[in-house]
Design an enzyme around this catalytic site. Structure first.
Site, PDB file in Angstrom:
ATOM      1  N   ILE A  92       0.848  -1.188   0.000  1.00  0.00           N
ATOM      2  CA  ILE A  92       0.000   0.000   0.000  1.00  0.00           C
ATOM      3  C   ILE A  92       0.889   1.244   0.000  1.00  0.00           C
ATOM      4  O   ILE A  92       1.622   1.482   0.955  1.00  0.00           O
ATOM      5  CB  ILE A  92      -0.937  -0.009   1.228  1.00  0.00           C
ATOM      6  N   ASP A  93       0.811   2.015  -1.095  1.00  0.00           N
ATOM      7  CA  ASP A  93       1.610   3.240  -1.193  1.00  0.00           C
ATOM      8  C   ASP A  93       0.785   4.444  -0.746  1.00  0.00           C
ATOM      9  O   ASP A  93      -0.361   4.305  -0.310  1.00  0.00           O
ATOM     10  CB  ASP A  93       2.153   3.418  -2.613  1.00  0.00           C
ATOM     11  N   SER A  94       1.347   5.633  -0.864  1.00  0.00           N
ATOM     12  CA  SER A  94       0.675   6.833  -0.358  1.00  0.00           C
ATOM     13  C   SER A  94      -0.636   7.121  -1.093  1.00  0.00           C
ATOM     14  O   SER A  94      -1.602   7.570  -0.484  1.00  0.00           O
ATOM     15  CB  SER A  94       1.606   8.039  -0.423  1.00  0.00           C
ATOM     16  N   ASP A 112      -2.584   4.804  -2.506  1.00  0.00           N
ATOM     17  CA  ASP A 112      -3.513   3.789  -1.994  1.00  0.00           C
ATOM     18  C   ASP A 112      -4.051   4.201  -0.625  1.00  0.00           C
ATOM     19  O   ASP A 112      -5.233   4.021  -0.332  1.00  0.00           O
ATOM     20  CB  ASP A 112      -2.823   2.424  -1.837  1.00  0.00           C
ATOM     21  N   ARG A 113      -3.183   4.746   0.200  1.00  0.00           N
ATOM     22  CA  ARG A 113      -3.592   5.151   1.549  1.00  0.00           C
ATOM     23  C   ARG A 113      -4.665   6.238   1.491  1.00  0.00           C
ATOM     24  O   ARG A 113      -5.626   6.208   2.259  1.00  0.00           O
ATOM     25  CB  ARG A 113      -2.393   5.639   2.355  1.00  0.00           C
TER      26      ARG A 113
END
Length: 87
Positions: A35-37, A39-40
């Protein structure tokens, strides 16, 4: 049986990232789940919709594990219930 806050958070993350529900465990980090930024951000919006709450972006950035998000959501829900208790 009603879904717990943790169950709902895990379901939202699983759906947003399209990963198996069983793979999303409370002790997992966002990094472990890929989960990348971006996605967050998507997950935060989804959680806000799911729980009808507003999540502070800065506080959310401090979360590193799924359990951190669960605790934060629980805290926001409890605070909202104190402000407008159900009758």
């Amino acid at each position: 049986m009603a879904e717990t806050i943790q169950d709902r958070v895990v379901r939202v993350i699983s759906a947003a990232k399209r990963i198996p529900l069983a793979s999303v465990q409370p002790d997992c980090t966002f990094e472990e789940l890929g989960i990348d930024s971006l996605d967050r951000l998507t997950i935060l919006f989804d959680l806000e919709s799911e729980f009808k709450i507003e999540i502070d972006d800065e506080k959310a950035k401090q979360a590193t594990k799924i359990s951190d998000i669960v605790a934060g959501v629980r805290q926001l829900i409890e605070a909202a219930e104190e402000v407008s208790p159900r009758h």
